[in-house]
Design an enzyme around this catalytic site. Structure first.
Site, PDB file in Angstrom:
ATOM      1  N   ALA A 177      -0.717   6.232  -0.797  1.00  0.00           N
ATOM      2  CA  ALA A 177      -1.554   6.940   0.181  1.00  0.00           C
ATOM      3  C   ALA A 177      -0.819   6.860   1.514  1.00  0.00           C
ATOM      4  O   ALA A 177      -0.810   5.812   2.162  1.00  0.00           O
ATOM      5  CB  ALA A 177      -2.921   6.280   0.263  1.00  0.00           C
ATOM      6  N   GLY A 189      -4.446   2.263   9.105  1.00  0.00           N
ATOM      7  CA  GLY A 189      -4.229   2.168   7.652  1.00  0.00           C
ATOM      8  C   GLY A 189      -5.276   2.946   6.884  1.00  0.00           C
ATOM      9  O   GLY A 189      -6.000   3.754   7.458  1.00  0.00           O
ATOM     10  N   ASN A 190      -5.324   2.725   5.582  1.00  0.00           N
ATOM     11  CA  ASN A 190      -6.307   3.433   4.754  1.00  0.00           C
ATOM     12  C   ASN A 190      -6.800   2.508   3.634  1.00  0.00           C
ATOM     13  O   ASN A 190      -6.327   1.395   3.493  1.00  0.00           O
ATOM     14  CB  ASN A 190      -5.717   4.741   4.207  1.00  0.00           C
ATOM     15  CG  ASN A 190      -4.476   4.493   3.373  1.00  0.00           C
ATOM     16  OD1 ASN A 190      -4.529   3.816   2.367  1.00  0.00           O
ATOM     17  ND2 ASN A 190      -3.337   5.054   3.810  1.00  0.00           N
ATOM     18  N   HIS A 191      -7.741   3.018   2.857  1.00  0.00           N
ATOM     19  CA  HIS A 191      -8.428   2.174   1.871  1.00  0.00           C
ATOM     20  C   HIS A 191      -7.713   2.063   0.530  1.00  0.00           C
ATOM     21  O   HIS A 191      -8.287   1.530  -0.410  1.00  0.00           O
ATOM     22  CB  HIS A 191      -9.829   2.737   1.596  1.00  0.00           C
ATOM     23  CG  HIS A 191     -10.791   2.502   2.705  1.00  0.00           C
ATOM     24  ND1 HIS A 191     -11.105   1.255   3.154  1.00  0.00           N
ATOM     25  CD2 HIS A 191     -11.503   3.368   3.467  1.00  0.00           C
ATOM     26  CE1 HIS A 191     -11.976   1.347   4.138  1.00  0.00           C
ATOM     27  NE2 HIS A 191     -12.230   2.617   4.348  1.00  0.00           N
ATOM     28  N   SER A 192      -6.500   2.592   0.402  1.00  0.00           N
ATOM     29  CA  SER A 192      -5.842   2.548  -0.911  1.00  0.00           C
ATOM     30  C   SER A 192      -5.723   1.107  -1.417  1.00  0.00           C
ATOM     31  O   SER A 192      -5.307   0.213  -0.686  1.00  0.00           O
ATOM     32  CB  SER A 192      -4.439   3.155  -0.787  1.00  0.00           C
ATOM     33  OG  SER A 192      -3.741   2.946  -1.986  1.00  0.00           O
TER      34      SER A 192
END
Ligand code: CTP
Length: 409
Positions: free
Chosen positions: A275, A207-210
């Site tokens: 994102a 995943g990502n930090h969005s």
């Protein structure tokens, strides 16, 4: 410090306004609460006085020496009327001045925000519809109510938006020092927000930090400008549910692509603020991956579809209406090949969208924060700086640009 006048109508949602008062006092503003007589059936004057730190009165004939019925409205930088009942809106439309609140509304020249709260039948009644339209024509911002639980067991349109959302829109009006235009009425706006999660096994993902905050702010602002908004949402962290917005939850980029390409066919505006992970694991293990004796197994990745570029291609192929405005985002750090703007310009050309919002990221900028800054680039080569401000303010500036290019219906 600004002067904020909070008018409280006689509805059960008056109890929620206590949090709105806190929002503005904690931001350092001078808050005056002016309830109607009916509002005091729900919350006592002592509560409003304690929360605002200012005296509270309902009548034109209180404190006559201070000419309060003229002074309060004149001094205000923002008026918030919440809950705005059907009766209170009708009285405001008629220009009545038979209590301190309606008198103050007649002298206020600042942005005015009405936050309706009432039963669905009252909200949908032609009299209320006409009153709301009149208020909007006069430059009042009338919030779109939420759908949900009303007093008692019934649910439907007419629920007052949550105090945090009222605070965000109130702050926006203070920042803009003008009404929010109702210029997207009748438009279909499709927004993606948050981060995608690419499953590795039943318990893990890439995943990502969005945080989703910028996309949610866009959905919220578009709904308050009159659009019908569908928000396709991945993983987020506490962005606050926007009132009057349909939310479709997704996990992976492939699911996001499916929802966006299907729904874009009916959209006047598509905003890709999500994102999106560029890669996904080739295989999703059916059971939890174990450590094993030989150490971690390599993760093999496939490339995800470029959803934004795909939407532009679908439009060229005629699957999405030619006039649909497509907006992309670019989070850039700048590197040895060029600065943030150089990368943004190259991305706009590569993706082929109409507008590209470019943010500088890294060093605590953009991801998860409440504020943002950047540029908005158009396919024609126009570049507008988006000065530092709240994500709600940024959203409203982006929508100013979008509204300027959406063809008239
Ligand atoms: N985007 C998309 N599909 C992807 C990746 C990105 O639709 N697979 C969209 C994002 O929602 C955003 C825009 O494309 O609107 C730019 O995203 P970004 O991650 O900056 O672009 P990338 O194409 O991944 O470029 P980079 O090489 O800089 O990672």
């Amino acid at each position: 410090m600004s002067h904020v006048l909070i008018g409280v109508g006689g509805g059960i949602a008056a109890y929620k306004v206590c949090s709105v008062i806190r929002h503005f006092t904690e931001a350092g503003h001078d808050v005056r609460v002016v309830p109607t007589r009916a509002a005091l059936n729900f919350v006592g004057a002592a509560t409003f006085e304690a929360l605002s730190g200012n005296p509270v009165s309902t009548e034109v004939f209180d404190d006559v020496d201070e000419v309060a019925h003229v002074a309060l409205g004149r001094k205000a930088d923002l008026v918030v009327v919440a809950p705005a009942t059907a009766d209170l809106m009708a009285r405001a439309v008629a220009g009545r001045a038979d209590d301190l609140l309606t008198a103050s509304l007649l002298t206020a020249t600042c942005p005015v925000l009405f936050v309706p709260a009432m039963h669905t039948e009252m909200w949908q009644h032609p009299a209320t519809t006409a009153n709301v339209a009149t208020l909007r024509e006069r430059g009042v911002t009338v919030m779109t109510p939420a759908n949900g639980r009303l007093t008692g067991a019934d649910t439907g349109a007419g629920r007052m938006p949550e105090p945090t959302e009222i605070g965000l829109i109130g702050d926006l009006l203070l920042d803009r020092a003008s009404a929010l235009p109702y210029d997207l009425a009748g438009r279909e706006v499709l927004v993606s927000a948050g981060g995608t999660r690419e499953a590795l096994d039943p318990v893990r993902y890439l995943g990502n930090h969005s945080s989703g905050k910028q996309g949610y702010a866009l959905a919220r602002a578009a709904a308050q400008r009159g659009a019908h908004v569908t928000l396709v949402a991945g993983a987020t962290s506490d962005p606050g549910e926007p009132a009057g917005v349909d939310i479709v939850d997704i996990d992976s980029a492939v699911e996001l692509e499916r929802e966006m390409s299907r729904r874009a066919r009916d959209a006047d505006v598509v905003i890709m603020a999500a994102a999106v992970a560029d890669f996904r694991p080739v295989d999703i293990a059916g059971s939890k991956i174990k450590k094993g004796a030989e150490g971690p197994a390599p993760i093999h990745l496939d490339t995800n579809p470029d959803i934004l570029a795909g939407l532009v291609q679908s439009r060229a192929a005629g699957d999405i209406p030619r006039q649909t405005v497509i907006v992309g985002f670019a989070a850039e750090t700048g590197d040895e090949d060029g600065g943030v703007l150089d990368h943004g310009r190259a991305k706009l050309r590569r993706k082929g969208c109409d507008l590209l919002v470019v943010n500088a990221v890294g060093d605590g900028k953009a991801f998860g924060t409440e504020d943002n800054a950047g540029w908005i680039l158009t396919a024609e080569g126009n570049e507008t700086a988006l000065p530092f401000g709240s994500k709600t303010l940024m959203a409203s500036r982006i929508l100013d640009e979008v509204a300027a290019v959406v063809p008239h219906s």
